[in-house]
Motif scaffolding. Structure first.
Motif, PDB file in Angstrom:
ATOM      1  N   TYR A 350      40.879  51.309  44.401  1.00  0.00           N
ATOM      2  CA  TYR A 350      39.671  50.717  45.271  1.00  0.00           C
ATOM      3  C   TYR A 350      38.291  51.494  45.140  1.00  0.00           C
ATOM      4  CZ  TYR A 350      42.507  46.535  46.937  1.00  0.00           C
ATOM      5  OH  TYR A 350      43.233  45.256  46.784  1.00  0.00           O
ATOM      6  N   ALA A 351      38.767  52.761  44.841  1.00  0.00           N
ATOM      7  CA  ALA A 351      37.927  53.664  44.629  1.00  0.00           C
ATOM      8  C   ALA A 351      37.073  53.566  43.367  1.00  0.00           C
ATOM      9  CB  ALA A 351      38.088  55.301  44.655  1.00  0.00           C
ATOM     10  N   ASP A 352      37.857  53.152  42.232  1.00  0.00           N
ATOM     11  CA  ASP A 352      37.365  52.731  41.020  1.00  0.00           C
ATOM     12  C   ASP A 352      36.758  51.589  41.226  1.00  0.00           C
ATOM     13  OD1 ASP A 352      38.691  55.062  39.758  1.00  0.00           O
ATOM     14  OD2 ASP A 352      40.493  53.840  39.365  1.00  0.00           O
ATOM     15  N   LEU A 353      36.988  50.484  41.823  1.00  0.00           N
ATOM     16  CA  LEU A 353      36.382  49.538  41.980  1.00  0.00           C
ATOM     17  C   LEU A 353      34.963  49.687  42.878  1.00  0.00           C
ATOM     18  CD1 LEU A 353      36.343  46.175  42.213  1.00  0.00           C
ATOM     19  CD2 LEU A 353      36.970  46.233  44.734  1.00  0.00           C
ATOM     20  N   MET A 354      34.786  50.657  43.736  1.00  0.00           N
ATOM     21  CA  MET A 354      33.434  50.970  44.427  1.00  0.00           C
ATOM     22  C   MET A 354      32.783  51.788  43.279  1.00  0.00           C
ATOM     23  SD  MET A 354      32.153  51.263  47.447  1.00  0.00           S
ATOM     24  CE  MET A 354      30.242  51.517  47.362  1.00  0.00           C
ATOM     25  N   GLU A 355      33.274  52.532  42.399  1.00  0.00           N
ATOM     26  CA  GLU A 355      32.420  53.032  41.382  1.00  0.00           C
ATOM     27  C   GLU A 355      31.923  52.247  40.432  1.00  0.00           C
ATOM     28  OE1 GLU A 355      34.061  55.287  37.439  1.00  0.00           O
ATOM     29  OE2 GLU A 355      33.965  56.631  39.337  1.00  0.00           O
ATOM     30  N   LYS A 360      27.164  48.624  38.449  1.00  0.00           N
ATOM     31  CA  LYS A 360      26.833  47.128  38.354  1.00  0.00           C
ATOM     32  C   LYS A 360      25.407  47.138  39.180  1.00  0.00           C
ATOM     33  CE  LYS A 360      28.002  42.204  38.787  1.00  0.00           C
ATOM     34  NZ  LYS A 360      29.096  41.392  39.399  1.00  0.00           N
ATOM     35  N   ARG A 361      25.499  47.522  40.415  1.00  0.00           N
ATOM     36  CA  ARG A 361      24.126  47.491  41.320  1.00  0.00           C
ATOM     37  C   ARG A 361      22.870  48.438  40.353  1.00  0.00           C
ATOM     38  NH1 ARG A 361      22.479  47.182  46.675  1.00  0.00           N
ATOM     39  NH2 ARG A 361      24.117  45.745  47.006  1.00  0.00           N
ATOM     40  N   ASN A 362      23.353  49.476  39.823  1.00  0.00           N
ATOM     41  CA  ASN A 362      22.390  50.522  39.365  1.00  0.00           C
ATOM     42  C   ASN A 362      21.902  49.978  37.931  1.00  0.00           C
ATOM     43  OD1 ASN A 362      20.938  52.932  39.961  1.00  0.00           O
ATOM     44  ND2 ASN A 362      22.186  53.864  38.696  1.00  0.00           N
ATOM     45  N   THR A 369      36.945  49.938  29.203  1.00  0.00           N
ATOM     46  CA  THR A 369      38.002  50.555  29.343  1.00  0.00           C
ATOM     47  C   THR A 369      38.157  51.211  30.676  1.00  0.00           C
ATOM     48  OG1 THR A 369      36.838  52.472  28.333  1.00  0.00           O
ATOM     49  CG2 THR A 369      38.243  51.115  26.769  1.00  0.00           C
ATOM     50  N   HIS A 370      36.902  51.031  31.462  1.00  0.00           N
ATOM     51  CA  HIS A 370      37.066  51.471  32.800  1.00  0.00           C
ATOM     52  C   HIS A 370      38.272  50.878  33.780  1.00  0.00           C
ATOM     53  CE1 HIS A 370      35.764  52.559  36.884  1.00  0.00           C
ATOM     54  NE2 HIS A 370      34.474  53.438  36.264  1.00  0.00           N
ATOM     55  N   SER A 371      38.669  51.873  34.344  1.00  0.00           N
ATOM     56  CA  SER A 371      40.108  51.792  35.018  1.00  0.00           C
ATOM     57  C   SER A 371      39.744  50.516  36.210  1.00  0.00           C
ATOM     58  CB  SER A 371      40.383  52.850  35.822  1.00  0.00           C
ATOM     59  OG  SER A 371      39.601  53.438  36.546  1.00  0.00           O
ATOM     60  N   CYS A 372      38.578  50.094  36.457  1.00  0.00           N
ATOM     61  CA  CYS A 372      38.560  48.992  37.558  1.00  0.00           C
ATOM     62  C   CYS A 372      38.709  47.587  37.082  1.00  0.00           C
ATOM     63  CB  CYS A 372      37.195  49.045  38.056  1.00  0.00           C
ATOM     64  SG  CYS A 372      36.002  48.410  37.140  1.00  0.00           S
ATOM     65  N   LEU A 373      38.360  47.486  35.526  1.00  0.00           N
ATOM     66  CA  LEU A 373      38.723  46.241  35.003  1.00  0.00           C
ATOM     67  C   LEU A 373      40.172  46.103  34.450  1.00  0.00           C
ATOM     68  CD1 LEU A 373      35.556  46.273  32.595  1.00  0.00           C
ATOM     69  CD2 LEU A 373      35.876  45.056  34.741  1.00  0.00           C
ATOM     70  N   ASN A 374      40.468  44.701  34.330  1.00  0.00           N
ATOM     71  CA  ASN A 374      41.753  44.454  34.134  1.00  0.00           C
ATOM     72  C   ASN A 374      42.894  45.102  34.866  1.00  0.00           C
ATOM     73  OD1 ASN A 374      41.047  43.280  31.260  1.00  0.00           O
ATOM     74  ND2 ASN A 374      40.943  45.476  30.647  1.00  0.00           N
ATOM     75  N   GLN A 375      42.471  45.116  36.231  1.00  0.00           N
ATOM     76  CA  GLN A 375      43.168  45.519  37.351  1.00  0.00           C
ATOM     77  C   GLN A 375      43.179  44.339  38.284  1.00  0.00           C
ATOM     78  OE1 GLN A 375      45.661  47.780  38.848  1.00  0.00           O
ATOM     79  NE2 GLN A 375      44.425  49.285  38.018  1.00  0.00           N
ATOM     80  N   ARG A 376      44.391  44.402  39.049  1.00  0.00           N
ATOM     81  CA  ARG A 376      44.568  43.290  39.938  1.00  0.00           C
ATOM     82  C   ARG A 376      44.286  43.553  41.378  1.00  0.00           C
ATOM     83  NH1 ARG A 376      49.243  39.252  38.715  1.00  0.00           N
ATOM     84  NH2 ARG A 376      48.262  38.779  37.155  1.00  0.00           N
ATOM     85  N   TYR A 377      43.352  43.023  41.940  1.00  0.00           N
ATOM     86  CA  TYR A 377      43.052  43.441  43.391  1.00  0.00           C
ATOM     87  C   TYR A 377      43.580  42.119  44.384  1.00  0.00           C
ATOM     88  CZ  TYR A 377      40.419  47.008  41.262  1.00  0.00           C
ATOM     89  OH  TYR A 377      40.064  48.229  40.704  1.00  0.00           O
TER      90      TYR A 377
END
Length: 705
Positions: A350-355, A360-362, A369-377
C-alpha cells in the motif's frame, strides 16, 4: 549502502562492536544465507557511478560522524624526525638554468639541508639561514666573524607526539579510475598539539642548541580540502593498497595559524635572553622562521590521517580474510531483521500504491514494472491497472487503514519510504494530507520494532579478495546450529558471477521465532490460548467468533474477513516429486461471519499445504510463486457452513478456495539479499539457473545492465 559503504561500515562493526559469536560463545556452523561473488563482479559493482555517488558517500559521512571515528582519529601520533623544509622550487629552477653547483642534486630529497655531500653553495641558495646573533643573544661573541655565517636548521624533531584533539570532516566527492578510488573531504575543524625542535648544522667554532617550541597548539582558521586515494582491486590478495593523503589547498597551515600557535608556546634553546625578551621575539623575529615549518606540520597531519586510514582498512581486511572470525553485530532498525514480517509485506504494497498515486497526480510516467502494478489490493478483485490507481487522498486512507490492521509493522525501509512522501507532497499542496494521514504512521514503526523484537544480533562472515570469488554469509546466532553445517555447504553453480544459497532449516527456525515474536502474525503472537468458560469450554462472542489470544492470521486481508490462529509456525520443505517447495500451515479457531442473512458462517481448525515454485526476485531475494493449495478441516472441529451437512458448505468451500488462491497467487518474498550485507548494494537480476534440494535453495544472479 552500498558496496563501498558496506565495507566501510563493516570495518566499524569489526573494530568496535565485535561480540562473542553464537550461543554460549560458540560459532554458528549454519548460515541462513551464503553468497559467492566473483571478484570481477565485485569490482564492477564497486566502480559503478551509482554506488559511488548515491551510496558510498552517505556511508563514509556516517563513519566520520560516528563515535568509532573519534575513537580512532582523536589520539596521539608519534612522529619520526623530518628534514627541515627548503626551497625546492628554487633548486629546480637553478637546475633548469644550468647552474653547475646544482648538477646532480636531488631536489626532492627531504634531507638535502643535512646531507654533508651537498655543496655549501647549494645550501646557501635553498636552505634557511638564521642569523647566529639571534640564537646566541648576549653571547653573540661566540658567532663566527664571517658575515655569511648563519645557523642552518637541518632536521625537525618531535619530542612529543602530534596529538589530534579535534577533527571534523565531511566527504564531498568520490571518484574511481583505473582501480584507484579517490575520496575528497572538507575539513571544517582541526586542532592539534605538539612540540617541535629545530636541529642546526654544527660548526667547529660555535655550538647551537636545538630551538624548541612546546605547548604548540595549532587550530584551523577556515575550511580546508584534502583527498585520500587508494588502489582497490578485489581480485588481489591485498585488495586495498597505496593509500595517500593529498592537500588540495595551497596553504593548509596559514601564517595566522602559526603566529597564534607561537604566541602561546614555550620557547627553549635561545641563549642569553631574558624571559621578557623571549616573549618579544615570539611575536617579532621568530614567526617568520617558524613559518618555514608549515610543510613539516602539514606532512605530520597527512601522515597522521594516512596512518589511521591505513590502520582502519587493515583492521577491516583482516576481519574479512578467509578463516577470520565472524563479526556479530546488533540488529539495528535498518537491519534486514526489521523487514521480516507478514505485516511488513502487506503494508509495503500500500506504500507502493501511495507512491504510484502521487506519480499519477504529478503527471510522472509510471513504468509497467512498478511494484504497485500487477498487484492485487482489497478494493479490486483483479490485479491493479493504471486506470485503477486511486487519488492520493484515497491511497493515504488505504495505507493508514492497513497500518492499523497489522499489529507488527516494523519495516525501517517502509518508514523511510513514507517519510520520503513529505518532500513529494508539499509542492503538490498535500502537506495537510501528509501530516494528518501519513506522518503518524512513521511514529508507529519504531514502537513496533521495540515491542516486536525478533533477534538481537546477526553474525556476518566475510572472505574478501585473493581468490576467484569472495564469499559472504549471514547467520542468526540465537537460532543457528553450532555443530552441523548448512545443507548448502560446499554447493555451487558453475561459472556463476553471483550465487546465493538459503538454508531452509535455519529459515524454518526463523519462522518459529517470528511466530513467537508476532512478526509472522497479523495480530497477536504465539500459540492460541482460548478464553474458557467455567466448565472449561471455549468462550465465544455473540456472533460466534471464538475468543482467545494468539498469532492471528487474516486470511482475506481484512479485519472483517475470514481469520485463523496459527497452530505453530509454518514450515517450508522440499518436495522431491515436484522439485519445488511446500509450505505447511496449520491453524486453529478459524472464523468467518455470516455472508448472507445470518447464514454462511464458517468455523473450525483448518490445515493448509501449499506448493510453490521457487524463484529469485529482483535484488536476489528468495521468492515463492505460483502457489497451489490443498486444505482440510481437522476432524471434529467444523462449525457452521464448514459442516458437510450445511447447505452453504459448497459455497463456502468455493469462497475459501477463491480467497486462498488470491493469497497464494501473490509472490511471497523473503527479504534477505536485498537488505543485508554486500548483496544489498548490487543491482542484481536472476540469471536463470537454480539449485534445489532438501534443506536448501540456490540461485544464480548477475549484475543488471
Amino acid at each position: 549502502m552500498r558496496l563501498f559503504a558496506w565495507l566501510t561500515l563493516l570495518s566499524l562493526t569489526t573494530a568496535y562492536a565485535q561480540e562473542p559469536a553464537c550461543g554460549e560463545g560458540g560459532r554458528c556452523a549454519t548460515q541462513l544465507m551464503r553468497a559467492e561473488v566473483s571478484n570481477e563482479t565485485l569490482n564492477q559493482a564497486l566502480y559503478s557511478t551509482q554506488s559511488l555517488d548515491d551510496l558510498a558517500l552517505p556511508a563514509i559521512d556516517a563513519f566520520l560522524q560516528s563515535d568509532a571515528f573519534a575513537a580512532s582519529f582523536i589520539t596521539n601520533y608519534p612522529m619520526e624526525p623530518m628534514g627541515f623544509p627548503f626551497n625546492a622550487e628554487r633548486c629546480l629552477s637553478e637546475q633548469r638554468e644550468g647552474d653547475a653547483n646544482f648538477a646532480g642534486v636531488n631536489c626532492a630529497d627531504p634531507l638535502l639541508c643535512s646531507d654533508p655531500a651537498v655543496n655549501e653553495a647549494v645550501k646557501r641558495e635553498v636552505c634557511l639561514g638564521i642569523p647566529c646573533a639571534l640564537l646566541k643573544g648576549n653571547q653573540m661573541n661566540q658567532c663566527p666573524a664571517d658575515p655569511q655565517a648563519q645557523a642552518r636548521p637541518t632536521m625537525v624533531h618531535f619530542p612529543e607526539p602530534v596529538g589530534v584533539r579535534r577533527l571534523a570532516m565531511t566527504p564531498t566527492s568520490l571518484s574511481a579510475e583505473n582501480n584507484v578510488l579517490r575520496v575528497c573531504f572538507n575539513i571544517t575543524q582541526l586542532e592539534i598539539s605538539t612540540a617541535v625542535e629545530m636541529e642546526f648544522q654544527q660548526r667547529a667554532e660555535v655550538n647551537y642548541n636545538r630551538l624548541g617550541m612546546r605547548n604548540l597548539n595549532v587550530n584551523l582558521d577556515g575550511p580546508r580540502r584534502i583527498c585520500m586515494s587508494a588502489t582497490v582491486d578485489l581480485r588481489q590478495a591485498n585488495p586495498v593498497s597505496q593509500i595517500r593523503i593529498e592537500n588540495q589547498d595551497a596553504e593548509f597551515v596559514s601564517n595566522a595559524m602559526v603566529d597564534r600557535a607561537l604566541s602561546t608556546a614555550q620557547v627553549t634553546g635561545l641563549d642569553g635572553y631574558s624571559p621578557t625578551t623571549v616573549g618579544i621575539l615570539q611575536t617579532t623575529a621568530l614567526p617568520p622562521i617558524v613559518r618555514f615549518l608549515r610543510p613539516t606540520v602539514e606532512t605530520a597531519i597527512q601522515q597522521s590521517l594516512s596512518q589511521v586510514f591505513e590502520a582502519q582498512i587493515g583492521i577491516m581486511l583482516n576481519a574479512m580474510k578467509e578463516g577470520s572470525a565472524p563479526t556479530t553485530v546488533n540488529t539495528g532498525s535498518d537491519s534486514f531483521v526489521s523487514e521480516l514480517g507478514v505485516g511488513n509485506l502487506a503494508v509495503s504494497n500500500y506504500a507502493d500504491l501511495m507512491e504510484c498515486s502521487l506519480m499519477k497526480r504529478n503527471g510522472t510516467p509510471i513504468p509497467a514494472t512498478h511494484s504497485c502494478l500487477n498487484q492485487r489490493y482489497h478494493f479490486k478483485d483483479r490485479n491493479l491497472r493504471l486506470q485503477d490507481i486511486p487519488k492520493p487522498e484515497k491511497a493515504a486512507q488505504y495505507l493508514s487503514e492497513q497500518m492499523n490492521i497489522y499489529e507488527h509493522v516494523t519495516s525501517e525501509s517502509l518508514r523511510q519510504q513514507i517519510l520520503g512522501f513529505e518532500a513529494t507532497m508539499a509542492p503538490m499542496g498535500l502537506s495537510s494530507l501528509y501530516n494528518t494521514q501519513l506522518r503518524p504512521l512513521t511514529d508507529m514503526i519504531p514502537a513496533n520494532q521495540m515491542r516486536s523484537q525478533l533477534l538481537n544480533n546477526v553474525e556476518l562472515m566475510t572472505s574478501l579478495g585473493g581468490r576467484v570469488n569472495s564469499s559472504f554469509g549471514v547467520s542468526l546466532p540465537e537460532i543457528c546450529d553450532l555443530r552441523n553445517p548448512s545443507p548448502h555447504a560446499g554447493r555451487s553453480i558453475p561459472n556463476c558471477p553471483v550465487q546465493t544459497y538459503v538454508d531452509l532449516n535455519e529459515l524454518n527456525r526463523l519462522l518459529t521465532s517470528m511466530y513467537q515474536s508476532g512478526r509472522l502474525c497479523h495480530r497477536g503472537r504465539g500459540d492460541y490460548v482460548p478464553q474458557l468458560l467455567p466448565n472449561g469450554q471455549q468462550r465465544y462472542a455473540s456472533n460466534g467468533a471464538p475468543i482467545g489470544e494468539g498469532c492471528k492470521f487474516l486470511v482475506e486481508g481484512t479485519a472483517d474477513g475470514m481469520s485463523c490462529y496459527l497452530n505453530g509456525a509454518p514450515q517450508l520443505r522440499f518436495d522431491s516429486a515436484t522439485r519445488g517447495y511446500r509450505l505447511q500451515m496449520n491453524t486453529r479457531a478459524c472464523f468467518r461471519d455470516a455472508v448472507l442473512f445470518g447464514q454462511g458462517k464458517v468455523g473450525g481448525d483448518i490445515n493448509f499445504d501449499i506448493g510453490f515454485t521457487p524463484s529469485v526476485c529482483e535484488g536476489g531475494d528468495f521468492c515463492l510463486q505460483d502457489g497451489q493449495a490443498e486444505w482440510n478441516v481437522v476432524e471434529g472441529t467444523a462449525r457452521y457452513a464448514l459442516r458437510e451437512s450445511s447447505f452453504f458448505n459448497g459455497i463456502v468451500r468455493s469462497t475459501i478456495d477463491s480467497e486462498l488462491n488470491k493469497l497464494i497467487g501473490e509472490t511471497i518474498r523473503l527479504p534477505l539479499s536485498s537488505t543485508e550485507g554486500p548483496m544489498s548494494v548490487m543491482p542484481l537480476e536472476a540469471e536463470g539457473r537454480i539449485d534445489v534440494g532438501e534443506g536448501f535453495f540456490g540461485a544464480c544472479l548477475r549484475l543488471r545492465n
